[in-house]
Design a protein around this motif. Structure first.
Motif, PDB file in Angstrom:
ATOM      1  N   HIS A 176     -22.418 -37.464-123.336  1.00  0.00           N
ATOM      2  CA  HIS A 176     -23.042 -36.601-122.893  1.00  0.00           C
ATOM      3  C   HIS A 176     -22.695 -35.947-121.672  1.00  0.00           C
ATOM      4  O   HIS A 176     -22.632 -36.395-120.663  1.00  0.00           O
ATOM      5  CB  HIS A 176     -24.447 -37.238-122.769  1.00  0.00           C
ATOM      6  N   ILE A 177     -22.434 -34.594-121.666  1.00  0.00           N
ATOM      7  CA  ILE A 177     -21.843 -33.620-120.525  1.00  0.00           C
ATOM      8  C   ILE A 177     -22.722 -32.617-120.544  1.00  0.00           C
ATOM      9  O   ILE A 177     -23.133 -31.950-121.395  1.00  0.00           O
ATOM     10  CB  ILE A 177     -20.346 -33.314-120.868  1.00  0.00           C
ATOM     11  N   GLU A 178     -23.183 -32.419-119.205  1.00  0.00           N
ATOM     12  CA  GLU A 178     -24.011 -31.106-118.578  1.00  0.00           C
ATOM     13  C   GLU A 178     -23.144 -30.489-117.555  1.00  0.00           C
ATOM     14  O   GLU A 178     -22.308 -31.017-116.717  1.00  0.00           O
ATOM     15  CB  GLU A 178     -25.417 -31.758-118.146  1.00  0.00           C
ATOM     16  N   CYS A 179     -23.308 -28.880-117.819  1.00  0.00           N
ATOM     17  CA  CYS A 179     -22.504 -28.263-116.731  1.00  0.00           C
ATOM     18  C   CYS A 179     -23.568 -27.315-116.303  1.00  0.00           C
ATOM     19  O   CYS A 179     -24.448 -26.797-116.839  1.00  0.00           O
ATOM     20  CB  CYS A 179     -21.434 -27.435-117.828  1.00  0.00           C
ATOM     21  N   PHE A 180     -23.376 -26.922-114.933  1.00  0.00           N
ATOM     22  CA  PHE A 180     -24.260 -26.124-114.271  1.00  0.00           C
ATOM     23  C   PHE A 180     -23.538 -24.795-113.532  1.00  0.00           C
ATOM     24  O   PHE A 180     -22.527 -24.736-113.145  1.00  0.00           O
ATOM     25  CB  PHE A 180     -24.859 -26.721-113.013  1.00  0.00           C
ATOM     26  N   ASP A 181     -24.359 -23.697-113.550  1.00  0.00           N
ATOM     27  CA  ASP A 181     -24.043 -22.465-112.692  1.00  0.00           C
ATOM     28  C   ASP A 181     -25.081 -21.742-112.357  1.00  0.00           C
ATOM     29  O   ASP A 181     -26.132 -21.825-112.699  1.00  0.00           O
ATOM     30  CB  ASP A 181     -23.309 -21.603-114.028  1.00  0.00           C
ATOM     31  N   ASN A 182     -24.821 -21.002-111.127  1.00  0.00           N
ATOM     32  CA  ASN A 182     -25.697 -20.312-110.573  1.00  0.00           C
ATOM     33  C   ASN A 182     -25.618 -18.573-110.859  1.00  0.00           C
ATOM     34  O   ASN A 182     -24.347 -18.364-111.163  1.00  0.00           O
ATOM     35  CB  ASN A 182     -25.726 -20.202-109.111  1.00  0.00           C
ATOM     36  N   SER A 183     -26.504 -17.782-110.855  1.00  0.00           N
ATOM     37  CA  SER A 183     -26.383 -16.253-111.176  1.00  0.00           C
ATOM     38  C   SER A 183     -27.205 -15.685-110.173  1.00  0.00           C
ATOM     39  O   SER A 183     -28.207 -16.154-110.320  1.00  0.00           O
ATOM     40  CB  SER A 183     -26.485 -16.102-112.640  1.00  0.00           C
ATOM     41  N   ASN A 184     -26.865 -14.472-109.629  1.00  0.00           N
ATOM     42  CA  ASN A 184     -27.452 -13.786-108.837  1.00  0.00           C
ATOM     43  C   ASN A 184     -26.995 -12.377-108.660  1.00  0.00           C
ATOM     44  O   ASN A 184     -25.616 -12.123-108.808  1.00  0.00           O
ATOM     45  CB  ASN A 184     -28.078 -14.194-107.518  1.00  0.00           C
ATOM     46  N   PHE A 185     -27.566 -11.412-108.507  1.00  0.00           N
ATOM     47  CA  PHE A 185     -27.009  -9.919-108.164  1.00  0.00           C
ATOM     48  C   PHE A 185     -27.553  -9.334-106.987  1.00  0.00           C
ATOM     49  O   PHE A 185     -28.586  -9.084-106.850  1.00  0.00           O
ATOM     50  CB  PHE A 185     -27.618  -9.008-109.327  1.00  0.00           C
ATOM     51  N   GLN A 186     -26.671  -9.292-105.953  1.00  0.00           N
ATOM     52  CA  GLN A 186     -26.846  -8.829-104.683  1.00  0.00           C
ATOM     53  C   GLN A 186     -28.130  -9.489-104.008  1.00  0.00           C
ATOM     54  O   GLN A 186     -29.020  -9.009-103.431  1.00  0.00           O
ATOM     55  CB  GLN A 186     -27.207  -7.110-104.763  1.00  0.00           C
ATOM     56  N   GLY A 187     -28.012 -10.789-104.366  1.00  0.00           N
ATOM     57  CA  GLY A 187     -29.072 -11.652-103.622  1.00  0.00           C
ATOM     58  C   GLY A 187     -30.599 -11.404-104.518  1.00  0.00           C
ATOM     59  O   GLY A 187     -31.486 -12.234-103.986  1.00  0.00           O
ATOM     60  N   ASP A 188     -30.503 -10.608-105.340  1.00  0.00           N
ATOM     61  CA  ASP A 188     -32.095 -10.464-106.308  1.00  0.00           C
ATOM     62  C   ASP A 188     -32.045 -11.678-107.326  1.00  0.00           C
ATOM     63  O   ASP A 188     -30.845 -11.731-107.996  1.00  0.00           O
ATOM     64  CB  ASP A 188     -31.963  -9.077-106.607  1.00  0.00           C
ATOM     65  N   ASN A 189     -33.005 -11.882-107.785  1.00  0.00           N
ATOM     66  CA  ASN A 189     -33.383 -12.603-108.902  1.00  0.00           C
ATOM     67  C   ASN A 189     -32.472 -13.672-109.221  1.00  0.00           C
ATOM     68  O   ASN A 189     -31.889 -14.042-110.259  1.00  0.00           O
ATOM     69  CB  ASN A 189     -33.411 -11.858-110.139  1.00  0.00           C
ATOM     70  N   PRO A 190     -32.391 -14.844-108.092  1.00  0.00           N
ATOM     71  CA  PRO A 190     -31.425 -15.737-108.284  1.00  0.00           C
ATOM     72  C   PRO A 190     -31.957 -16.897-109.304  1.00  0.00           C
ATOM     73  O   PRO A 190     -33.063 -17.311-109.414  1.00  0.00           O
ATOM     74  CB  PRO A 190     -31.643 -16.782-106.872  1.00  0.00           C
ATOM     75  N   VAL A 191     -30.848 -17.164-110.485  1.00  0.00           N
ATOM     76  CA  VAL A 191     -31.331 -18.254-111.295  1.00  0.00           C
ATOM     77  C   VAL A 191     -30.162 -19.141-111.377  1.00  0.00           C
ATOM     78  O   VAL A 191     -29.129 -18.962-110.927  1.00  0.00           O
ATOM     79  CB  VAL A 191     -31.521 -17.460-112.753  1.00  0.00           C
ATOM     80  N   ALA A 192     -30.301 -19.818-112.205  1.00  0.00           N
ATOM     81  CA  ALA A 192     -29.416 -21.128-112.816  1.00  0.00           C
ATOM     82  C   ALA A 192     -29.646 -21.344-114.321  1.00  0.00           C
ATOM     83  O   ALA A 192     -30.503 -21.439-114.800  1.00  0.00           O
ATOM     84  CB  ALA A 192     -29.525 -22.530-111.876  1.00  0.00           C
ATOM     85  N   ALA A 193     -28.304 -21.955-114.714  1.00  0.00           N
ATOM     86  CA  ALA A 193     -28.435 -22.418-115.998  1.00  0.00           C
ATOM     87  C   ALA A 193     -27.636 -23.622-116.035  1.00  0.00           C
ATOM     88  O   ALA A 193     -26.981 -24.043-115.489  1.00  0.00           O
ATOM     89  CB  ALA A 193     -27.686 -21.531-116.859  1.00  0.00           C
ATOM     90  N   MET A 194     -28.113 -24.584-117.236  1.00  0.00           N
ATOM     91  CA  MET A 194     -27.210 -25.686-117.477  1.00  0.00           C
ATOM     92  C   MET A 194     -27.188 -25.846-119.084  1.00  0.00           C
ATOM     93  O   MET A 194     -28.083 -25.515-119.949  1.00  0.00           O
ATOM     94  CB  MET A 194     -28.237 -27.047-116.997  1.00  0.00           C
ATOM     95  N   VAL A 195     -25.998 -25.994-119.430  1.00  0.00           N
ATOM     96  CA  VAL A 195     -25.743 -26.287-120.950  1.00  0.00           C
ATOM     97  C   VAL A 195     -25.232 -27.645-121.019  1.00  0.00           C
ATOM     98  O   VAL A 195     -24.711 -28.393-120.225  1.00  0.00           O
ATOM     99  CB  VAL A 195     -24.437 -25.489-121.598  1.00  0.00           C
ATOM    100  N   CYS A 196     -25.728 -28.271-122.269  1.00  0.00           N
ATOM    101  CA  CYS A 196     -25.574 -29.760-122.578  1.00  0.00           C
ATOM    102  C   CYS A 196     -24.689 -29.858-123.708  1.00  0.00           C
ATOM    103  O   CYS A 196     -24.977 -29.261-124.930  1.00  0.00           O
ATOM    104  CB  CYS A 196     -26.873 -30.461-122.769  1.00  0.00           C
ATOM    105  N   PHE A 197     -23.590 -30.661-123.766  1.00  0.00           N
ATOM    106  CA  PHE A 197     -22.598 -30.924-125.030  1.00  0.00           C
ATOM    107  C   PHE A 197     -22.786 -32.418-125.093  1.00  0.00           C
ATOM    108  O   PHE A 197     -22.920 -33.214-124.260  1.00  0.00           O
ATOM    109  CB  PHE A 197     -21.329 -30.516-124.641  1.00  0.00           C
ATOM    110  N   ARG A 198     -23.044 -32.441-126.629  1.00  0.00           N
ATOM    111  CA  ARG A 198     -23.254 -34.184-127.027  1.00  0.00           C
ATOM    112  C   ARG A 198     -22.368 -34.333-128.109  1.00  0.00           C
ATOM    113  O   ARG A 198     -22.049 -33.452-128.778  1.00  0.00           O
ATOM    114  CB  ARG A 198     -24.578 -34.261-127.658  1.00  0.00           C
ATOM    115  N   ASN A 199     -21.363 -35.138-127.895  1.00  0.00           N
ATOM    116  CA  ASN A 199     -19.996 -35.594-128.937  1.00  0.00           C
ATOM    117  C   ASN A 199     -19.241 -34.207-128.826  1.00  0.00           C
ATOM    118  O   ASN A 199     -18.595 -33.944-130.023  1.00  0.00           O
ATOM    119  CB  ASN A 199     -20.707 -36.036-130.151  1.00  0.00           C
ATOM    120  N   ALA A 200     -18.902 -33.657-127.652  1.00  0.00           N
ATOM    121  CA  ALA A 200     -18.215 -32.637-127.520  1.00  0.00           C
ATOM    122  C   ALA A 200     -18.499 -31.346-128.375  1.00  0.00           C
ATOM    123  O   ALA A 200     -17.777 -30.182-128.620  1.00  0.00           O
ATOM    124  CB  ALA A 200     -16.725 -32.927-128.057  1.00  0.00           C
TER     125      ALA A 200
END
Length: 608
Positions: free
Chosen positions: A391-415
């Motif tokens: 069980h592996i999880e990966c995080f990333d942030n995303s924003n555009f010129q400081g506007d609407n900051p969001v983040a995301a996480m994806v999950c991999f199970r058994n690769a």
């Protein structure tokens, strides 16, 4: 005329007649099909909305349509089969295994030889086969050579050459494997009697040679030639042993082809049994990849034609397990038997094809499982983990010129991606473009929730970024009292460096390593997932802000237009009538006035 309109115009002129149709892209034929009614069949590709993805892709690639009218469905089938073999269109199923099956050849010469070959030459020789199973062919060849002394040399044994004494017997003669025709030690008539017996065996008819050896054995015994009688008895036993190893179904069943099909979502599996004189003399099982959403009947029918042609079958009865359209097989019947010995024979074929499907599916599953375990073992080794990272999880942030900051996480199970576990995050506690604090927030929120819910924790966490992002993820885990329970790493984009906590130097994993490839895949996936979410938020915010600034246009109307047209640009392209239909006459006039004033004040435009 647009391409789509051009195709619709072509379809309107197609005939309501049986025949074949050909779909072309810019490079050539991509599909050949048959139909009882050409226009209805071709129209169905463009009118139905429930096609699978492969069929939708086919339809998108069609640039031109051609057709040929024939007299009957049977003629259409034959023409379709020939065109598929000639052109091998990418969307048609065609059995392309690349194999050249072997034959047994009785040569056309004085004192014929029996030899295996993969080439048929039009020299008057007699060919038997082809044989799908090389081992079975070699067993038959060995049997015949044990029963009948045949020459193996390539001498030209013309009467003149033999009479002139040009040749001498070889070691095969002294071993008893040849009767020495090269020196005239065996009469041609006696030699040809053996050849006739061999022809019967190769045709699947063992009763004639068995009767022959039995008669010879009895005659030798009666003449008190017991040693000779014993040799004939041994040959008779050899034939009986060979027949016992053959799959005997029913002596009354002869000259029958049996085909069965079983399919899954991606492939179809076909079994072919050939029955002669009550015994199965050939069996072949194949797998073909589906190209479109073909039915079992649509797959099996052309495969019957192709396999009968490959194995040169002249059987006049074909048994199948699915109802088929009329096949263009001369003097042959195609049936689905329901009872009796023929049904038992069909069930044997079905048992074989079901076994093949199960075996292939099991192999694919095992292959996938082994591949996934190997990848996880590699990650465990490369990162020196204490347990397999299932069980592996990966995080990333995303924003555009400081506007609407969001983040995301994806999950991999058994690769493998576990999309139901993917998560989006609105950044709530961070103002402006601060990747470090945003990473701290989302990691904290994610694992506080898992702890509160009593859910299982991942065996590895990946953050997209270098030492800064990694340190904030570590801080979040420490504040949650989870530090030491979840390994965490950071992956930097520029040189694909892997950062681990408490080590100022990055870890460089082999660029070809499956570990790094999986990390890159997860990083790309979380980036895609986050960017898509951020873009939708940004577009929504932009549209709402711009439209709600228009006097007389409320947020409900702005939201309605946003949902349907996605962007201001598309709304500007609407005609007045279309706008009135969407929001009414009054609000349409407000929008049109706003857009026209906006264009007039843009830089580079003249102001009237």
């Amino acid at each position: 005329m647009a391409a789509k309109d051009h195709l619709q115009e072509q379809i309107r002129h197609l005939p309501h007649r049986p025949g074949i149709y050909k779909f072309f892209d810019d490079e050539g034929i991509i599909y050949v099909g048959k139909a009882i009614d050409i226009r209805k069949r071709v129209s169905s590709y463009f009118n139905k909305q429930d096609h699978n993805k492969k069929t939708q892709q086919l339809v998108r690639n069609i640039k031109r349509i051609e057709f040929t009218i024939v007299d009957s469905e049977s003629d259409a089938f034959l023409l379709e089969n020939n065109l598929i073999k000639q052109n091998q269109p990418k969307y048609n199923i065609l059995l392309k295994d690349g194999k050249t099956y072997p034959y047994l050849c009785l040569t056309n010469e004085r004192f014929p030889r029996l030899l295996p070959t993969r080439k048929k030459i039009n020299d008057g020789s007699r060919y038997y086969g082809p044989y799908a199973n090389l081992t079975a062919m070699n067993i038959l060849l060995e049997l015949i050579r044990a029963l009948y002394p045949l020459r193996t040399c390539t001498y030209n044994l013309s009467p003149e050459n033999v009479a002139a004494g040009k040749f001498k017997v070889c070691l095969e003669y002294h071993l008893g494997n040849c009767k020495g025709p090269c020196e005239g030690l065996v009469e041609e008539e006696v030699y040809n009697q053996n050849i006739q017996q061999i022809r019967n065996i190769l045709s699947g008819n063992l009763s004639v040679p068995k009767a022959y050896f039995k008669e010879k054995m009895m005659a030798a015994a009666q003449d008190q030639q017991f040693e000779l009688a014993h040799s004939f008895k041994q040959k008779l036993d050899r034939l009986d042993e060979f027949q016992a190893k053959s799959t005997v179904v029913n002596a009354s069943l002869s000259n029958i082809d049996v085909f069965s099909i079983a399919a899954n979502e991606k492939s179809a599996f076909i079994n072919y049994l050939k029955v002669m004189n009550g015994a199965i003399i050939l069996t072949q099982s194949v797998e073909v990849q589906k190209k479109l959403d073909e039915t079992d009947a649509e797959i099996l029918a052309p495969m019957i034609m192709q396999m009968r042609e490959e194995f040169e079958s002249q059987s006049r009865e074909v048994l199948v397990n699915v109802a088929l359209p009329e096949l263009p097989i001369a003097n042959a019947t195609v049936t689905v038997p329901q009872i009796g010995d023929k049904r038992k024979l069909l069930e044997l074929s079905i048992k074989n094809v079901m076994y093949l499907r199960k075996e292939k599916e099991s192999m694919n599953d095992r292959s996938k499982d082994l591949n996934e375990v190997r990848i996880m073992e590699t990650i465990k080794k490369d990162l020196r983990l204490t347990e397999l990272p299932k069980h592996i999880e990966c995080f990333d942030n995303s924003n555009f010129q400081g506007d609407n900051p969001v983040a995301a996480m994806v999950c991999f199970r058994n690769a493998k991606p576990s999309k139901k576990d993917y998560r989006h995050y609105h950044i709530k506690t961070v103002v402006g473009p601060n990747d470090f604090d945003s990473m701290y927030e989302v990691v904290t929120r994610r694992y506080r929730r898992l702890v509160d819910e009593g859910a299982s924790l991942p065996q590895l966490v990946i953050v997209d970024g270098g030492k800064g992002q990694l340190s904030m993820a570590v801080k979040a885990l420490k504040d949650l009292n989870l530090w030491g329970q979840i390994p965490v790493i950071g992956i930097a984009k520029r040189l694909e460096e892997i950062y681990v906590p408490n080590d100022p130097l990055p870890l460089y994993i082999d660029k070809k390593s499956e570990s790094l490839r999986l990390f890159q895949r997860m990083r790309d996936e979380v980036h895609r997932f986050g960017i898509t979410f951020h873009r939708s938020r940004r577009d929504a915010a932009t549209l709402k802000t711009e439209l709600t600034d228009v006097k007389g246009l409320g947020p409900v109307t702005a939201e309605k237009l946003l949902t349907k047209f996605k962007s201001v640009k598309k709304i500007k392209e609407l005609t007045e009538a279309q706008l009135i239909e969407e929001v009414g006459k009054a609000k349409a006039r407000i929008l049109l006035t706003y857009f026209s004033e906006q264009e007039a004040t843009e830089p580079g435009l003249a102001v009237e």
